[in-house]
Design a protein around this motif. Structure first.
Motif, PDB file in Angstrom:
ATOM      1  N   ALA A  12       0.886  -1.317   0.311  1.00 18.49           N
ATOM      2  CA  ALA A  12       0.324  -0.002   0.130  1.00 18.49           C
ATOM      3  C   ALA A  12       0.998   1.234  -0.198  1.00 18.49           C
ATOM      4  O   ALA A  12       2.129   0.967   1.107  1.00 18.49           O
ATOM      5  N   PRO A  13       0.604   2.284  -0.894  1.00 20.22           N
ATOM      6  CA  PRO A  13       1.614   3.669  -1.016  1.00 20.22           C
ATOM      7  C   PRO A  13       1.585   3.927   0.300  1.00 20.22           C
ATOM      8  O   PRO A  13       0.341   4.507   0.872  1.00 20.22           O
ATOM      9  N   VAL A  14       2.026   4.810   1.085  1.00 23.55           N
ATOM     10  CA  VAL A  14       2.051   6.273   1.732  1.00 23.55           C
ATOM     11  C   VAL A  14       3.562   7.097   0.658  1.00 23.55           C
ATOM     12  O   VAL A  14       4.165   6.785   0.654  1.00 23.55           O
ATOM     13  N   LEU A  15       2.838   8.582   0.594  1.00 19.51           N
ATOM     14  CA  LEU A  15       3.526   9.090   0.607  1.00 19.51           C
ATOM     15  C   LEU A  15       4.082  10.257   1.640  1.00 19.51           C
ATOM     16  O   LEU A  15       2.732  10.569   2.615  1.00 19.51           O
ATOM     17  N   LEU A  16       4.927  10.547   1.891  1.00 18.80           N
ATOM     18  CA  LEU A  16       5.527  11.607   3.154  1.00 18.80           C
ATOM     19  C   LEU A  16       6.002  12.411   2.036  1.00 18.80           C
ATOM     20  O   LEU A  16       5.678  12.573   1.988  1.00 18.80           O
ATOM     21  N   ILE A  17       5.268  14.351   3.109  1.00 17.45           N
ATOM     22  CA  ILE A  17       5.067  15.076   2.464  1.00 17.45           C
ATOM     23  C   ILE A  17       6.312  15.747   3.959  1.00 17.45           C
ATOM     24  O   ILE A  17       5.515  15.888   4.845  1.00 17.45           O
ATOM     25  N   HIS A  18       6.967  16.343   3.708  1.00 22.66           N
ATOM     26  CA  HIS A  18       8.114  16.882   4.472  1.00 22.66           C
ATOM     27  C   HIS A  18       7.622  18.405   4.626  1.00 22.66           C
ATOM     28  O   HIS A  18       7.305  19.146   4.230  1.00 22.66           O
ATOM     29  N   GLY A  19       8.788  19.197   5.947  1.00 23.78           N
ATOM     30  CA  GLY A  19       8.090  20.172   6.675  1.00 23.78           C
ATOM     31  C   GLY A  19       9.411  21.110   6.022  1.00 23.78           C
ATOM     32  O   GLY A  19      10.315  20.725   5.318  1.00 23.78           O
ATOM     33  N   PHE A  20       8.656  22.407   6.818  1.00 28.15           N
ATOM     34  CA  PHE A  20       9.848  23.257   6.225  1.00 28.15           C
ATOM     35  C   PHE A  20      11.160  23.915   6.630  1.00 28.15           C
ATOM     36  O   PHE A  20      11.468  22.953   7.472  1.00 28.15           O
ATOM     37  N   ALA A  21      11.753  23.658   5.614  1.00 22.61           N
ATOM     38  CA  ALA A  21      13.992  23.835   5.444  1.00 22.61           C
ATOM     39  C   ALA A  21      14.065  22.329   5.704  1.00 22.61           C
ATOM     40  O   ALA A  21      15.159  22.124   5.953  1.00 22.61           O
ATOM     41  N   SER A  22      12.930  21.441   5.482  1.00 16.31           N
ATOM     42  CA  SER A  22      13.894  20.315   5.851  1.00 16.31           C
ATOM     43  C   SER A  22      13.402  19.218   3.904  1.00 16.31           C
ATOM     44  O   SER A  22      14.262  20.387   3.371  1.00 16.31           O
ATOM     45  N   SER A  23      13.089  18.514   4.289  1.00 21.58           N
ATOM     46  CA  SER A  23      13.623  17.893   2.569  1.00 21.58           C
ATOM     47  C   SER A  23      13.360  16.184   2.986  1.00 21.58           C
ATOM     48  O   SER A  23      13.522  15.774   4.190  1.00 21.58           O
ATOM     49  N   ALA A  24      12.600  15.681   1.800  1.00 22.77           N
ATOM     50  CA  ALA A  24      12.698  13.739   1.622  1.00 22.77           C
ATOM     51  C   ALA A  24      13.598  13.192   2.995  1.00 22.77           C
ATOM     52  O   ALA A  24      13.367  12.406   3.552  1.00 22.77           O
ATOM     53  N   LEU A  25      15.100  13.587   2.396  1.00 23.97           N
ATOM     54  CA  LEU A  25      16.393  12.233   3.587  1.00 23.97           C
ATOM     55  C   LEU A  25      16.206  13.502   4.866  1.00 23.97           C
ATOM     56  O   LEU A  25      16.086  12.553   6.229  1.00 23.97           O
ATOM     57  N   VAL A  26      16.007  15.005   5.510  1.00 23.95           N
ATOM     58  CA  VAL A  26      16.360  15.198   6.579  1.00 23.95           C
ATOM     59  C   VAL A  26      15.118  14.518   7.607  1.00 23.95           C
ATOM     60  O   VAL A  26      15.486  14.258   8.651  1.00 23.95           O
ATOM     61  N   ASN A  27      13.945  15.062   6.937  1.00 22.77           N
ATOM     62  CA  ASN A  27      12.673  14.438   7.615  1.00 22.77           C
ATOM     63  C   ASN A  27      11.761  13.442   7.313  1.00 22.77           C
ATOM     64  O   ASN A  27      11.610  12.495   8.498  1.00 22.77           O
ATOM     65  N   TRP A  28      12.346  11.997   6.062  1.00 22.44           N
ATOM     66  CA  TRP A  28      11.934  11.187   6.687  1.00 22.44           C
ATOM     67  C   TRP A  28      13.456   9.948   6.680  1.00 22.44           C
ATOM     68  O   TRP A  28      13.105   8.626   6.906  1.00 22.44           O
ATOM     69  N   VAL A  29      13.948  10.077   5.322  1.00 21.85           N
ATOM     70  CA  VAL A  29      15.255   8.950   5.490  1.00 21.85           C
ATOM     71  C   VAL A  29      15.565   9.186   7.109  1.00 21.85           C
ATOM     72  O   VAL A  29      15.663   7.773   7.731  1.00 21.85           O
ATOM     73  N   HIS A  30      16.060  10.387   7.384  1.00 20.62           N
ATOM     74  CA  HIS A  30      17.572   9.926   8.709  1.00 20.62           C
ATOM     75  C   HIS A  30      16.936   9.096   9.882  1.00 20.62           C
ATOM     76  O   HIS A  30      17.580   8.501  10.824  1.00 20.62           O
ATOM     77  N   PRO A  31      15.214   9.838   9.830  1.00 22.16           N
ATOM     78  CA  PRO A  31      15.016   9.851  10.957  1.00 22.16           C
ATOM     79  C   PRO A  31      14.783   8.268  10.907  1.00 22.16           C
ATOM     80  O   PRO A  31      13.344   7.711  12.405  1.00 22.16           O
ATOM     81  N   GLY A  32      14.709   7.792   9.995  1.00 18.10           N
ATOM     82  CA  GLY A  32      13.803   6.531  10.138  1.00 18.10           C
ATOM     83  C   GLY A  32      12.588   5.557   9.852  1.00 18.10           C
ATOM     84  O   GLY A  32      12.511   4.535   9.416  1.00 18.10           O
ATOM     85  N   TRP A  33      11.683   6.903   9.065  1.00 16.56           N
ATOM     86  CA  TRP A  33      10.321   6.029   8.822  1.00 16.56           C
ATOM     87  C   TRP A  33      10.754   5.469   7.711  1.00 16.56           C
ATOM     88  O   TRP A  33      10.042   5.037   7.282  1.00 16.56           O
ATOM     89  N   VAL A  34      11.763   5.865   6.422  1.00 14.98           N
ATOM     90  CA  VAL A  34      11.025   4.975   4.673  1.00 14.98           C
ATOM     91  C   VAL A  34      11.983   3.335   5.061  1.00 14.98           C
ATOM     92  O   VAL A  34      11.214   2.648   4.514  1.00 14.98           O
ATOM     93  N   LYS A  35      12.643   3.451   6.198  1.00 13.81           N
ATOM     94  CA  LYS A  35      13.189   2.128   6.824  1.00 13.81           C
ATOM     95  C   LYS A  35      11.805   1.378   7.574  1.00 13.81           C
ATOM     96  O   LYS A  35      11.640   0.468   7.325  1.00 13.81           O
ATOM     97  N   THR A  36      11.106   2.377   8.344  1.00 11.75           N
ATOM     98  CA  THR A  36      10.685   1.577   8.944  1.00 11.75           C
ATOM     99  C   THR A  36       9.300   1.202   8.049  1.00 11.75           C
ATOM    100  O   THR A  36       8.805   0.148   8.699  1.00 11.75           O
ATOM    101  N   LEU A  37       8.414   2.124   7.254  1.00  9.98           N
ATOM    102  CA  LEU A  37       7.617   1.511   6.856  1.00  9.98           C
ATOM    103  C   LEU A  37       7.541   0.799   5.518  1.00  9.98           C
ATOM    104  O   LEU A  37       7.031  -0.218   5.403  1.00  9.98           O
ATOM    105  N   GLY A  38       8.824   1.002   4.966  1.00 10.22           N
ATOM    106  CA  GLY A  38       9.166  -0.096   3.995  1.00 10.22           C
ATOM    107  C   GLY A  38       9.603  -1.398   4.555  1.00 10.22           C
ATOM    108  O   GLY A  38       9.163  -2.739   3.917  1.00 10.22           O
TER     109      GLY A  38
END
Length: 258
Positions: A29-55
């Motif tokens: 099931a697809p999950v679309l992640l939208i990051h916060g101000f001054a952040s990025s997909a890497l900073v908001n979702w990859v580095h804190p482990g979200w991409v790994k956790t959801l994957g």
């Protein structure tokens, strides 16, 4: 620093090149992640482990670099950053990937974008997770003009506004385009009417750190919606709540229900 960064791809929308990652189980099931101000997909979702956790939980994980951020193009006009404009970027990404419907999760500014997406395209959203933004969605989150001024100041030493210093330091840490961010902070603050929040019927989880002095109350926002619940992320401020294990477990449990 980014040795473990997943590969990014790009697509074109509204004359901008926008970048995204597409990880996890392609059949999940697809999950679309939208990051916060001054952040990025890497900073908001990859580095804190979200991409790994959801994957690892079996989801297909898609994360966009919002315009003005990360690898994506960076216009300098505040009007280019209205939240409904950025919401259309996210929908265009779903179109590009031929995904009819996704779980949508946004943090802070990304939560605001997610709400505008859900209001304009309710049939594209299976569920919503709103992190780092509660009643500030409808009531505002204070005066952010000093943050734009801080981003454009000659140096961090010239900034004496506390929240401005925090975001200027964060922008420098993420090597962001500070002129584009100043335009973004001026253009992306539109509020959502309480009545419009009541029109969002998809299951919604709203998570805010108990030490977050920006977001406002998740309980107050949830009370406006027919199918929402609030989550207090214990002991976390605006910057640290995003990767919290309590937040991650709550999101996984929420997705398992829906």
């Amino acid at each position: 620093m980014n040795l473990d960064a997943p590969p990014f791809s790009s697509f074109r929308h509204n004359r901008l090149d926008l970048y995204y990652l597409d990880e996890g189980d392609p059949a999940g099931a697809p999950v679309l992640l939208i990051h916060g101000f001054a952040s990025s997909a890497l900073v908001n979702w990859v580095h804190p482990g979200w991409v790994k956790t959801l994957g690892e939980a079996g989801y297909r994980v898609i994360a966009i670099d919002n315009r003005g951020h990360g690898l994506s193009d960076k216009p300098r006009d505040p009007e280019a950053y209205r939240p409904w404009v950025m919401a259309e970027d996210a929908v265009a990404l779903l179109d590009h990937l031929r995904i009819p419907e996704a779980h949508v999760m946004g943090y802070s500014m990304g939560a605001r974008i997610s709400v505008f997406l859900a209001l304009a395209h309710p049939h594209r959203v299976r569920s919503l997770v709103l992190g780092g933004l509660g009643s500030g969605m409808t009531d505002g989150v204070g005066d952010w003009d000093p943050i734009a001024d801080a981003l454009l100041a000659p140096s961090l030493d010239d900034v004496d506004h506390d929240r401005g210093r925090m975001f200027r330091a964060f922008a420098e840490q993420t090597r962001s385009d500070r002129e584009a961010l100043a335009a973004c902070i001026r253009g992306s603050r539109d509020l959502v009417a309480e009545a419009d929040m009541g029109r969002i019927e998809v299951p919604t989880l709203i998570g805010v750190g108990t030490k977050d002095d920006i977001a406002g109350s998740p309980h107050k926002l949830a009370a406006l919606m027919p199918n929402a619940r609030a989550l207090d992320i214990p002991g976390r401020d605006h910057m640290l709540a995003v990767g919290d294990k309590v937040f991650k477990k709550a999101v996984l449990d929420f997705y398992a229900e829906h």
